[in-house]
Enzyme design. Structure first.
Site, short mmCIF file in Angstrom:
data_model
loop_
_atom_site.label_atom_id
_atom_site.label_comp_id
_atom_site.label_asym_id
_atom_site.label_seq_id
_atom_site.Cartn_x
_atom_site.Cartn_y
_atom_site.Cartn_z
N ARG A 119 0.81 -1.22 0.00
CA ARG A 119 0.00 0.00 0.00
C ARG A 119 0.84 1.26 0.00
NH1 ARG A 119 -2.73 -0.91 5.49
NH2 ARG A 119 -0.58 -1.56 5.81
N GLU A 122 6.96 7.49 11.61
CA GLU A 122 6.68 8.47 12.65
C GLU A 122 7.69 9.61 12.49
OE1 GLU A 122 7.52 7.70 17.03
OE2 GLU A 122 5.35 7.31 16.88
N GLN A 169 6.19 25.83 15.95
CA GLN A 169 5.75 26.24 14.61
C GLN A 169 6.29 25.26 13.59
OE1 GLN A 169 6.28 30.47 13.75
NE2 GLN A 169 6.91 29.99 11.67
N ASP A 170 5.45 24.91 12.62
CA ASP A 170 5.86 24.07 11.49
C ASP A 170 5.82 24.92 10.23
OD1 ASP A 170 5.96 21.98 13.26
OD2 ASP A 170 4.43 20.78 12.29
N ASN A 171 6.84 24.77 9.38
CA ASN A 171 6.94 25.53 8.14
C ASN A 171 7.15 24.59 6.98
OD1 ASN A 171 7.00 28.09 9.56
ND2 ASN A 171 9.09 27.59 10.11
N HIS A 177 20.54 31.03 6.69
CA HIS A 177 19.64 31.82 7.52
C HIS A 177 19.62 31.37 8.98
CE1 HIS A 177 17.22 31.89 3.52
NE2 HIS A 177 18.12 32.86 3.51
N LYS A 186 15.96 23.77 14.76
CA LYS A 186 15.14 23.28 13.64
C LYS A 186 15.28 21.77 13.50
CE LYS A 186 15.84 27.51 10.97
NZ LYS A 186 16.40 28.08 9.74
N HIS A 197 21.57 28.00 8.59
CA HIS A 197 21.01 26.86 7.91
C HIS A 197 20.70 27.21 6.46
CE1 HIS A 197 17.30 24.64 6.63
NE2 HIS A 197 18.14 23.65 6.84
N TYR A 214 10.00 21.99 8.06
CA TYR A 214 10.80 22.11 9.27
C TYR A 214 9.96 22.56 10.45
CZ TYR A 214 11.49 26.81 7.17
OH TYR A 214 11.33 28.03 6.55
N ASP A 257 19.53 36.37 -0.46
CA ASP A 257 20.65 35.42 -0.37
C ASP A 257 21.82 35.84 -1.25
OD1 ASP A 257 19.17 33.98 1.44
OD2 ASP A 257 18.51 32.49 -0.02
#
Length: 190
Positions: free
Chosen positions: A23, A28, A46-48, A62, A72, A119, A132, A172
């Site tokens: 399937r 996880e 926070q998730d980005n 950054h 992160k 990063h 992240y 950048d």
């Protein structure tokens, strides 16, 4: 789950357990209790997600200055990237050193980057989704960056780009060098 240290203490590569059958698969991607056992005790708030359409897109380097610094936990859920962490903690035995790892939808690896590190990542395929988790909210006032090609850091983007010109934002492309910026991290021992 397998957690592997890198040449820079505190920066970790994580291989999640992947369970597959006809399937598809299950893995996880975060479990606070298990990650804490491996020294990742950040309280993620926070998730980005970013999307990069073109191979050769380079985002970085950054970070956010204290008091809004961020640890992160990063992964690539579509496509493939080379992810880079640079130690920018003044006084650190690994100051200006960098480590990298290939992250992809296929290998399911994650990269943990503590506070005090710059990063960035380079896309190795088109249509990359990069995710992240961070342990502090975004703050435009504390958002910082340096040039991806700072000669005192000397990240080997050249061999990674294989002769193609990187796709860069103006931020950048025109950022300061590390020695010219106001990074406010100091090494406090392990």
């Amino acid at each position: 789950m397998k957690v592997m240290p890198t040449e820079i203490p505190g920066v970790l590569v994580i291989e999640t357990d992947v369970f597959g059958d006809h399937r598809g698969y299950f893995t996880e991607t975060y479990n606070k209790e298990r990650y804490t056992q491996f020294g990742i005790d950040a309280e993620f708030v926070q998730d980005n997600m970013s999307f990069s359409a073109q191979k050769g897109t380079l985002r970085g380097l950054h970070w956010q200055n204290a008091p809004m610094a961020q640890a992160k936990l990063v992964s690539c859920t579509k496509g493939k990237v080379i992810d880079v962490a640079v130690d920018i903690r003044k006084g650190s035995p690994t100051y200006k050193k960098w480590v990298s790892v290939e992250l992809s939808a296929e290998n399911h690896k994650q990269f943990y980057i503590p506070r005090g590190f710059a990063h960035g990542f380079l896309t190795l395929s088109d249509n990359v989704e990069f995710r992240y988790k961070v342990d502090n909210l975004y703050s435009k006032e504390h958002d910082r960056g340096i040039r991806y090609d700072d000669p005192t850091i000397n990240v080997d983007w050249g061999s990674l780009l294989n002769g193609i010109e990187p796709v860069l934002s103006d931020k950048d492309k025109n950022g300061p060098l590390l020695d010219e910026c106001d990074a406010n991290f100091n090494y406090e021992g392990e």
